[in-house]
Design a protein around this motif. Structure first.
Motif, PDB file in Angstrom:
ATOM      1  N   ALA A   1      20.347  53.866  37.581  1.00  0.00           N
ATOM      2  CA  ALA A   1      20.716  53.615  38.964  1.00  0.00           C
ATOM      3  C   ALA A   1      21.953  52.690  39.141  1.00  0.00           C
TER       4      ALA A   1
ATOM      5  N   PHE B   1      19.175  63.844  42.808  1.00  0.00           N
ATOM      6  CA  PHE B   1      18.904  62.813  44.015  1.00  0.00           C
ATOM      7  C   PHE B   1      18.748  63.911  45.175  1.00  0.00           C
TER       8      PHE B   1
ATOM      9  N   ALA C   1      14.915  58.168  46.675  1.00  0.00           N
ATOM     10  CA  ALA C   1      16.214  58.726  46.588  1.00  0.00           C
ATOM     11  C   ALA C   1      16.218  59.711  45.465  1.00  0.00           C
ATOM     12  N   SER C   2      14.958  59.767  44.474  1.00  0.00           N
ATOM     13  CA  SER C   2      15.000  60.721  43.398  1.00  0.00           C
ATOM     14  C   SER C   2      14.254  61.962  43.786  1.00  0.00           C
TER      15      SER C   2
ATOM     16  N   THR D   1      24.079  64.511  40.198  1.00  0.00           N
ATOM     17  CA  THR D   1      24.017  64.110  41.499  1.00  0.00           C
ATOM     18  C   THR D   1      23.357  65.244  42.266  1.00  0.00           C
TER      19      THR D   1
ATOM     20  N   ILE E   1      25.127  57.395  47.736  1.00  0.00           N
ATOM     21  CA  ILE E   1      26.040  57.689  46.778  1.00  0.00           C
ATOM     22  C   ILE E   1      27.266  57.688  47.534  1.00  0.00           C
TER      23      ILE E   1
ATOM     24  N   GLY F   1      19.180  59.911  48.710  1.00  0.00           N
ATOM     25  CA  GLY F   1      20.122  59.215  47.466  1.00  0.00           C
ATOM     26  C   GLY F   1      21.434  59.633  47.440  1.00  0.00           C
TER      27      GLY F   1
ATOM     28  N   LEU G   1      18.839  53.163  45.286  1.00  0.00           N
ATOM     29  CA  LEU G   1      18.954  54.500  44.183  1.00  0.00           C
ATOM     30  C   LEU G   1      17.521  54.378  43.181  1.00  0.00           C
TER      31      LEU G   1
END
Length: 450
Positions: free
Chosen positions: A48, A70, A36-37, A66, A78, A74, A31
């Protein structure tokens, strides 16, 4: 020459603690990657780590939204952590073993027994097969219904993605959602407060994930056996009671609150009351603003979150069975009886002692962390208590404090979520030194009580 230490030389509780810790660290590492961002910038490691802990411990508390923070990568990380954490990493490892036709060793069976909170290894592999089949079947059915419903609001490909993602999140009692946007983060299911399909499917997933795999297997076998175990009877009856009683209390307290139920029509009021009674079963989504609820309702939800789900499930808390034993013990004392009897079965003393021990461990943990955060966080004590209990019960409901936590607060809540998912007693067994058998007993003494 020193003998190498193998992971299988550890005790089952130690393997569980180590396994979950490694999964969390691996998830946190993924993460923090820029891919992932949504911003393209690496997420702060503490954020993270908090997100990975919340996902693996199927909690749902989040410090960044979320849906908007992300990328698809990402979000997939999760939801993968949610699935692994919900079913348990040993269950997932067993699934891989089944695929490659690998034999399940005695040590692995012991770890599975500890992970599912079973008192015996008998039939443990058969139970794991049922866990995997039931879980994937329920998630698939819910994903189809969610996809059909959301395809009315969005493109089919997005509806399919949302359907699968939220089916996994809801069944595993995680509470993560993707409905937040840059302009409106942390909205959860508030846009569907009056939607019968979304509410009913989400509640069904939460309840099925929260009653435990042992109960599901027992109910599925009922046609053949024509009987239910004491455990199943206790879980089903207490779960039903808490849901109905919780809905009535929330309905009464929030009926005239214009910021919550007051703005909904009668059908919406009833639906939202039941949803917010089911959610503290350790799931975490909300259809009304928790922070706008009256303090009486918020404190009542704290109590529901502390009780939590049932043993062998995807949820946390002290569990419905523990709560049942505590209430039964009180009623037994008030009646002047000696034995605790539930559904015409007498409970063994070790079950009662374990229930008391677990409850006191949990209570001390929640109180200790709440006291610590009350000195480091600038917030009302009820808000802090709510967040800490939500973390311990792996619920994910929030009054809005989590995104504003200090670094210390995030670390403490991460540890609380970890303790809540594994259970205080499992952690205690994992950390305690090897016990030696006592060679003598002290004489019995008497202490005046009350």
């Amino acid at each position: 020459m020193k003998k190498k230490l193998s992971i299988w030389q550890l005790t089952p509780p130690q393997i569980l603690v180590l396994g979950f810790a490694l999964i969390i660290l691996a998830g946190a590492g993924l993460l923090t990657l820029p891919i992932a961002s949504a911003s393209g910038q690496s997420l702060h490691f503490i954020d993270a780590l908090f997100t990975a802990t919340s996902a693996t411990c199927v909690t749902g508390l989040i410090v960044v939204d979320t849906g908007s923070s992300f990328t698809v990568f990402g979000q997939i990380v999760i939801v993968s952590l949610i699935q692994i954490g919900g079913l348990g990493f040993m269950t997932m490892a067993t699934l891989i073993a089944f695929v490659f036709r690998k034999k399940i060793t005695l040590k692995e069976r012991l770890v599975l027994q500890e992970a599912l909170n079973q008192s015996s290894m008998e039939g443990i592999v058969r139970l794991i097969r049922k866990v995997i089949i039931y879980s994937l079947s329920i998630e698939a059915a819910a994903a189809v219904i969610f996809t059909i419903r959301w395809s009315l609001d969005m493109e089919f490909s997005k509806a399919l993605y949302f359907g699968i993602w939220h089916a996994v999140s809801m069944f595993n009692n995680a509470g993560f959602d993707l409905f937040g946007t840059v302009d409106a983060p942390f909205v959860s299911f508030t846009g569907y407060a009056n939607d019968l399909v979304v509410n009913v499917v989400a509640m069904a997933l939460i309840v099925l994930g929260g009653i435990g795999f042992i109960v599901m297997a027992d109910v599925m076998d009922y046609k053949r056996t024509r009987k239910l175990s004491l455990h199943t009877k206790v879980v089903l009856s207490m779960t039903g009671f808490l849901i109905v009683f919780g809905a009535i209390v929330i309905f009464i307290f929030e009926y005239s609150n214009t910021k919550t139920l007051g703005q909904l029509h009668m059908g919406g009021k009833i639906l939202a009351s039941f949803f917010q009674s089911v959610a503290p079963r350790t799931a975490g989504p909300n259809t009304i603003d928790i922070g706008s609820m009256r303090q009486a309702s918020q404190f009542f939800i704290v109590l529901l979150m502390f009780i939590g789900a049932s043993p062998g499930s995807t949820g946390g808390g002290i569990k419905t069975t523990t709560f049942t034993i505590l209430i039964s013990a009180i009623l037994t004392m008030l009646r002047g009886k000696e034995d605790i009897v539930i559904f015409r079965f007498r409970l063994a003393k070790d079950r009662i002692l374990k229930a008391i021990t677990l409850s006191m461990f949990a209570l001390f943990l929640v109180i200790f962390v709440s006291m610590l955060l009350s000195t480091t966080e600038d917030a009302h004590f009820l808000k802090i208590l709510f967040e800490v209990t939500s973390a311990f019960g792996t619920v994910g409901l929030t009054m809005g404090l989590t995104p504003d936590l200090t670094t210390f607060g995030k670390i403490m809540l991460s540890l609380t979520m970890f303790a809540g998912r594994l259970g205080p007693i499992t952690l205690a067994y994992a950390l305690q030194p090897k016990q030696e058998k006592e060679l003598f007993r002290y004489p019995e003494g008497k202490i005046t009580i009350g």
